[in-house]
Write a protein that holds these residues in place. Structure first.
Motif, PDB file in Angstrom:
ATOM      1  N   PRO A 211      52.729  76.866  14.442  1.00  0.00           N
ATOM      2  CA  PRO A 211      53.539  76.475  13.278  1.00  0.00           C
ATOM      3  C   PRO A 211      54.023  75.022  13.347  1.00  0.00           C
ATOM      4  O   PRO A 211      54.527  74.570  14.382  1.00  0.00           O
ATOM      5  N   GLN A 212      53.823  74.341  12.233  1.00  0.00           N
ATOM      6  CA  GLN A 212      54.259  72.955  12.060  1.00  0.00           C
ATOM      7  C   GLN A 212      53.585  71.975  13.021  1.00  0.00           C
ATOM      8  O   GLN A 212      54.103  70.894  13.295  1.00  0.00           O
ATOM      9  N   LYS A 213      52.454  72.351  13.573  1.00  0.00           N
ATOM     10  CA  LYS A 213      51.750  71.464  14.509  1.00  0.00           C
ATOM     11  C   LYS A 213      50.319  71.219  14.052  1.00  0.00           C
ATOM     12  O   LYS A 213      49.637  72.134  13.588  1.00  0.00           O
ATOM     13  N   ALA A 364      54.024  85.915   9.822  1.00  0.00           N
ATOM     14  CA  ALA A 364      53.327  84.987   8.918  1.00  0.00           C
ATOM     15  C   ALA A 364      51.833  85.283   8.858  1.00  0.00           C
ATOM     16  O   ALA A 364      51.157  85.370   9.884  1.00  0.00           O
ATOM     17  N   LYS A 366      49.499  83.374   7.969  1.00  0.00           N
ATOM     18  CA  LYS A 366      48.673  82.269   8.437  1.00  0.00           C
ATOM     19  C   LYS A 366      48.475  82.338   9.952  1.00  0.00           C
ATOM     20  O   LYS A 366      47.352  82.189  10.441  1.00  0.00           O
ATOM     21  N   ASP A 390      46.291  77.512   4.729  1.00  0.00           N
ATOM     22  CA  ASP A 390      47.446  76.637   4.945  1.00  0.00           C
ATOM     23  C   ASP A 390      47.587  75.696   3.746  1.00  0.00           C
ATOM     24  O   ASP A 390      46.934  75.888   2.713  1.00  0.00           O
ATOM     25  N   THR A 391      48.429  74.689   3.887  1.00  0.00           N
ATOM     26  CA  THR A 391      48.670  73.767   2.771  1.00  0.00           C
ATOM     27  C   THR A 391      47.369  73.164   2.257  1.00  0.00           C
ATOM     28  O   THR A 391      47.124  73.119   1.047  1.00  0.00           O
ATOM     29  N   GLY A 404      53.543  69.977   2.147  1.00  0.00           N
ATOM     30  CA  GLY A 404      54.021  71.273   2.630  1.00  0.00           C
ATOM     31  C   GLY A 404      55.230  71.799   1.897  1.00  0.00           C
ATOM     32  O   GLY A 404      55.473  73.013   1.881  1.00  0.00           O
ATOM     33  N   SER A 405      56.018  70.900   1.297  1.00  0.00           N
ATOM     34  CA  SER A 405      57.228  71.378   0.630  1.00  0.00           C
ATOM     35  C   SER A 405      57.040  71.503  -0.884  1.00  0.00           C
ATOM     36  O   SER A 405      57.996  71.791  -1.602  1.00  0.00           O
ATOM     37  N   VAL A 409      52.865  75.228  -3.185  1.00  0.00           N
ATOM     38  CA  VAL A 409      52.485  75.609  -1.825  1.00  0.00           C
ATOM     39  C   VAL A 409      53.499  76.614  -1.293  1.00  0.00           C
ATOM     40  O   VAL A 409      53.147  77.623  -0.667  1.00  0.00           O
ATOM     41  N   THR A 410      54.760  76.345  -1.565  1.00  0.00           N
ATOM     42  CA  THR A 410      55.816  77.254  -1.142  1.00  0.00           C
ATOM     43  C   THR A 410      55.599  78.635  -1.735  1.00  0.00           C
ATOM     44  O   THR A 410      55.693  79.644  -1.047  1.00  0.00           O
ATOM     45  N   LEU A 413      52.280  80.475  -0.197  1.00  0.00           N
ATOM     46  CA  LEU A 413      52.208  81.018   1.153  1.00  0.00           C
ATOM     47  C   LEU A 413      53.475  81.723   1.623  1.00  0.00           C
ATOM     48  O   LEU A 413      53.432  82.468   2.588  1.00  0.00           O
ATOM     49  N   GLY A 414      54.561  81.478   0.975  1.00  0.00           N
ATOM     50  CA  GLY A 414      55.785  81.917   1.603  1.00  0.00           C
ATOM     51  C   GLY A 414      56.541  83.036   0.964  1.00  0.00           C
ATOM     52  O   GLY A 414      56.126  84.192   0.973  1.00  0.00           O
ATOM     53  N   HIS A 426      52.999  88.738   1.556  1.00  0.00           N
ATOM     54  CA  HIS A 426      53.916  87.660   1.201  1.00  0.00           C
ATOM     55  C   HIS A 426      53.324  86.743   0.138  1.00  0.00           C
ATOM     56  O   HIS A 426      52.250  86.184   0.339  1.00  0.00           O
TER      57      HIS A 426
ATOM     58  N   ARG B  52      57.593  74.138   3.507  1.00  0.00           N
ATOM     59  CA  ARG B  52      57.183  75.520   3.301  1.00  0.00           C
ATOM     60  C   ARG B  52      56.975  76.233   4.634  1.00  0.00           C
ATOM     61  O   ARG B  52      57.325  77.399   4.794  1.00  0.00           O
ATOM     62  N   GLU B  53      56.444  75.517   5.614  1.00  0.00           N
ATOM     63  CA  GLU B  53      56.177  76.172   6.896  1.00  0.00           C
ATOM     64  C   GLU B  53      57.467  76.585   7.577  1.00  0.00           C
ATOM     65  O   GLU B  53      57.524  77.618   8.242  1.00  0.00           O
TER      66      GLU B  53
END
Lengths: 526, 65
Positions: A211-213, A364, A366, A390-391, A404-405, A409-410, A413-414, A426, B52-53
């Motif tokens: 995540p986030q990497k 998640a 993903k 992913d994004t 990503g924000s 996209v939100t 995936l979220g 989800h 979002r992540e």
């Protein structure tokens, strides 16, 4: 009694014994008798590969699929309702449109309250469909039912995915990108071999730290955590490490938030957790959170090298660097994951147990699909079409440059939509995933060879990252309008296609022209 | 027990931060979860931009509807 001609003695044995079920020598072959083809001598697969294609590290031939890792896959959606009649980590539930539909949600899935639960799933479906109608104006949903809206959304994404794949499929880097997950699988195998774990543990560590990497940083962190777990079991905590751990705790606000982390450093007698002291060794730490504090603090205070490599799908490495404002080029440093994600990785390393691994991967979609794609890249050829969305993958389907924000996209995936407690499904992830699956089926028909959804995803993923670099994703925070010409063009083309002013087959080409073409990935040495 | 409420035990099995909060008696709110996981805004691990992540990484009862 008449004798059975098949079992009756056929005459004198050529070896002299009286009778037996043996055809005498010289027996003529019956005319028109079926002749079985001669079987080929057994091949040694190491000496005689089945496919005569060149063998590349981490690359599988296009028509040869491996069942490797099928048994190590985890469910890609995890319902968490207390009313479930089954262990969601044991069931192999998959994320897809079917999971969003109330008609798919049977009464056998909950102990009680089925009507309420089914209504909850139906409400979530309506909410998601309405969200598509409201927020995706360039997807033509006019006059469609909720189910029709989902179908149209999948079809819209499918068309864009197929279009982009066909644009880049013959690029010199596309073949390697198609087998990206085999490359990741091979790297998981190398980590497993180096650090004495199973491949599924290594894949789980990689996925839990993802995540986030970015991939390259992700791989470096996996290596660091596995190295500590393998090679520093008897290392004692140093004063520098203790000081660093205290800094992690001090970053939390005084009170219950800080207490939640401080209990792992200063101990929690009620929970049987001893404090971490200078005498503590890694192997004696009771909780994975304590080991995570150790792993991170050791690396930050004592690791000789905190840089990392850019790794190509076939395993070639080069040092990750960055250019400073002064013009100097320096090595990039791997930034650490949050302590709880490191703890998940350590939990996976402590026990090679699939249900434990499944729990450590979290909820998640993903992350769970990413793990499955790494551990069993060809699962789709065996009816298990895992797909990591992913994004960037969403940007392919919607053909919009979003960060990503970004709202879409939100939503995609979220957290948009509800009912995860009963279905574990989800937002719009199931629809994006189905769009890739359908695109793979379409492309397989078009190109006359089997193409897996994860291949479509990894090829278009590389293409879209080139087409939509970060700088084109800027939007006006108030209006949400794109500020870069590429973003503005993508939006205008989407409306043009929706209202019939632009032919869909021309839209992608116009967008690529505006963006200045699609450049090869940074790992490609053309 | 209301079976249609979040199953905190099942969630905590998948989330060490949530497990730590349950062990320490930290209130189960979105703000407390974020503060426990990342620290306070401006500190080292707190995201410079909430994406979002990050949202997706929250347990679903804490995600914004």
């Amino acid at each position: 009694m008449a004798s059975n001609p098949l079992t009756a003695p056929s005459g004198p044995s050529p070896w002299g014994s009286p009778g037996g079920n043996v055809v005498p020598r010289g027996t003529p072959v019956m005319r028109n008798a079926l002749r079985l083809p001669q079987s080929e001598p057994a091949r040694n697969p190491m000496l005689n590969p089945v496919v005569a294609a060149p063998i590349m590290p981490g690359v599988q031939p296009a028509r040869s699929f491996s069942p490797e890792g099928l048994e190590d896959r985890v469910p890609t959606r995890v319902p968490t309702s207390a009313a479930l009649t089954y262990d969601p980590h044991e069931a192999m539930s998959e994320v897809g449109r079917h999971a969003m539909l109330p008609e798919h949600f049977g009464p056998h899935r909950v102990k009680s309250g089925y009507d309420k639960a089914r209504q909850n799933v139906a409400d979530a479906l309506s909410k998601n469909a309405q969200m598509i109608r409201d927020d995706y104006p360039w997807v033509n949903t006019h006059g469609l039912s909720d189910h029709g809206v989902l179908e149209r959304f999948i079809e819209h994404n499918h068309d864009n995915i197929v279009g982009l794949y066909n644009r880049v499929k013959d690029e010199p880097w596309a073949a390697k990108a198609a087998h990206w997950y085999w490359g990741a699988n091979r790297m998981a195998g190398e980590l497993a071999q180096r650090f004495g774990t199973t491949k599924r543990q290594a894949a789980g560590v990689i996925a839990s730290l993802s995540p986030q990497k970015d991939w390259d940083e992700n791989l470096s962190l996996a290596e660091r955590v596995m190295d500590t777990h393998r090679n520093r079991q008897d290392h004692a905590v140093t004063p520098e490490m203790l000081g660093r751990m205290q800094e992690y705790v001090d970053a939390r606000k005084e009170g219950p938030r800080r207490d939640a982390l401080a209990q792992f450093l200063h101990g929690n007698a009620a929970a049987g957790i001893a404090p971490i002291t200078k005498e503590s060794r890694y192997r004696n730490l009771a909780h994975p959170m304590q080991k995570a504090l150790f792993a991170r603090a050791w690396d930050e205070m004592h690791a000789p090298d905190r840089g990392f490599d850019i790794v190509s799908p076939t395993g070639e490495r080069e040092r990750a660097t960055q250019q400073l404002k002064s013009g100097d080029v320096t090595e990039r440093t791997a930034a650490w994951q949050s302590v709880d994600n490191v703890a998940k990785a350590i939990r996976i390393l402590e026990r090679d147990h699939k249900p434990t691994l499944s729990r450590a991967l979290g909820l998640a979609h993903k992350v769970r699909n990413f793990y499955n794609n790494i551990v069993s890249p060809d699962a789709a050829a065996y009816g298990r079409p895992d797909i990591t969305v992913d994004t960037h993958a969403i940007n392919v389907g919607l053909l919009h440059p979003m960060g990503g924000s970004h709202k879409l996209v939100t939503q995609g995936l979220g957290q948009a939509g509800a009912a995860p407690a009963f279905t574990g499904s989800h937002g719009l992830y199931p629809l994006h995933a189905d769009a890739y699956r359908r695109a793979a089926a379409t492309l397989s028909r078009q190109l006359g060879r089997r193409i897996l959804p994860r291949e479509v995803q990894s090829v278009t993923w590389e293409a879209i990252r080139s087409l939509f670099p970060e700088e084109v994703k800027d939007i006006d925070p108030k209006s949400g309008a794109y500020q870069h010409p590429v973003g503005q063009t993508s939006n205008a083309l989407a409306y043009g296609v929706r209202h019939g002013f632009v032919h869909p087959s021309n839209a992608l080409g116009m967008l690529i022209n505006t963006a200045g073409g699609i450049r090869p990935p940074r790992w490609h040495k053309g | 027990m209301d079976e249609h409420q979040p199953n905190w035990k099942a969630l905590a099995e998948m989330d060490p931060t949530l497990e730590a909060m349950l062990m320490a008696g930290t209130p189960l709110t979105r703000e407390d979860y974020i503060g426990t996981k990342y620290g306070e805004p401006g500190t080292e691990d707190y995201p410079a931009e909430w994406t979002r992540e990050h949202e997706e990484a929250l347990p679903y009862p804490f995600q914004k509807a």
